[in-house]
Design a protein around this motif. Structure first.
Motif, short mmCIF file in Angstrom:
data_model
loop_
_atom_site.label_atom_id
_atom_site.label_comp_id
_atom_site.label_asym_id
_atom_site.label_seq_id
_atom_site.Cartn_x
_atom_site.Cartn_y
_atom_site.Cartn_z
N ILE A 1 31.40 -21.33 0.73
CA ILE A 1 32.27 -20.61 1.66
C ILE A 1 31.48 -20.10 2.86
O ILE A 1 31.99 -19.34 3.66
N GLY A 2 30.24 -20.53 2.98
CA GLY A 2 29.39 -20.07 4.07
C GLY A 2 29.61 -20.84 5.35
O GLY A 2 30.15 -21.94 5.37
N SER A 3 29.16 -20.25 6.45
CA SER A 3 29.26 -20.92 7.74
C SER A 3 28.16 -21.95 7.88
O SER A 3 27.11 -21.86 7.23
N PRO A 4 28.35 -22.96 8.72
CA PRO A 4 27.33 -23.98 8.92
C PRO A 4 26.03 -23.40 9.48
O PRO A 4 26.06 -22.46 10.26
N VAL A 5 24.93 -23.95 9.04
CA VAL A 5 23.61 -23.59 9.53
C VAL A 5 22.96 -24.89 9.99
O VAL A 5 22.22 -25.52 9.26
N ALA A 6 23.29 -25.31 11.21
CA ALA A 6 22.90 -26.64 11.66
C ALA A 6 21.41 -26.78 11.93
O ALA A 6 20.79 -27.79 11.60
N LEU A 7 20.79 -25.80 12.57
CA LEU A 7 19.36 -25.83 12.92
C LEU A 7 18.99 -27.09 13.71
O LEU A 7 18.06 -27.82 13.34
N PHE A 8 19.67 -27.37 14.78
CA PHE A 8 19.40 -28.56 15.59
C PHE A 8 17.93 -28.58 16.01
O PHE A 8 17.42 -27.63 16.58
N THR A 9 17.25 -29.68 15.70
CA THR A 9 15.82 -29.82 16.00
C THR A 9 15.57 -31.22 16.54
O THR A 9 15.97 -32.21 15.93
N GLU A 10 14.88 -31.30 17.68
CA GLU A 10 14.55 -32.59 18.29
C GLU A 10 13.17 -33.05 17.81
O GLU A 10 12.24 -32.25 17.73
N MET A 11 13.07 -34.33 17.50
CA MET A 11 11.77 -34.92 17.16
C MET A 11 11.83 -36.42 17.42
O MET A 11 12.77 -37.09 16.98
N ASN A 12 10.86 -36.91 18.16
CA ASN A 12 10.72 -38.35 18.43
C ASN A 12 12.00 -38.99 18.97
O ASN A 12 12.38 -40.08 18.57
N GLY A 13 12.70 -38.27 19.85
CA GLY A 13 13.88 -38.84 20.48
C GLY A 13 15.16 -38.75 19.66
O GLY A 13 16.19 -39.28 20.07
#
Length: 166
Positions: A98-110
């Motif tokens: 029931i928790g909210s999303p924790v996306a943690l968008f992280t860029e690596m190598n394109g």
């Protein structure tokens, strides 16, 4: 949700007519404007009642804003270039249990890496990767969780050319 992208600061706000939506400013009154009315009406894209999630997970990745928010009754991963036309949903987004999303968008190598759940309530958290434009989304790993009600606090860090998750 204050997130700097290029020469603008992005944030969520409620102007009393549109509900909480995505806004940006260049620091001037004339340069402060709503980016897009993603969910028309007073409820907005911020989630105005229990068990709805707020606009969150705002992250600058290579000059584009990635975030999570509602469009009508569905929650999505979004990307924005700061224009109305360039603010688009990419994929449905879910949190664990029931928790909210924790996306943690992280860029690596394109590529952009993020956490998501495939469908609400599948009791698994998945690590995905996508192209910088939000296309070619691929599931890379699945993490099974056994307790529906405990919060899941994923962590992700890039070190040189390696991505570590916990």
């Amino acid at each position: 949700n204050l997130t700097a992208v290029n020469d603008h600061l992005f944030f969520s706000a409620n102007d009393g007519m549109h509900g909480h939506e995505l806004w940006k400013t260049d620091g001037t009154e004339m340069g402060t404007q709503m980016v897009k009315d993603m969910t028309p009406g007073p409820a907005g894209s911020h989630g105005e009642h229990p068990f709805m999630f707020r606009i969150q997970n705002c992250t600058n990745v290579n000059g584009k804003l990635f975030f999570t928010a509602y469009q009508n009754n569905d929650y999505f991963v979004w990307k924005s270039d700061g224009t109305e036309a360039g603010t688009v949903p990419i994929a449905p987004c879910y949190g664990f249990g029931i928790g909210s999303p924790v996306a943690l968008f992280t860029e690596m190598n394109g590529n952009i890496y993020f956490f998501n759940e495939d469908v609400w309530g599948d009791d698994n958290f998945h690590l995905f990767k996508m192209d910088p434009d939000g296309g070619n989304i691929q599931a890379l790993a699945t993490f099974g969780l056994t307790d529906f009600y405990n919060s899941y606090d994923p962590q992700m860090v890039k070190v040189n050319n390696a991505l570590y998750v916990a």
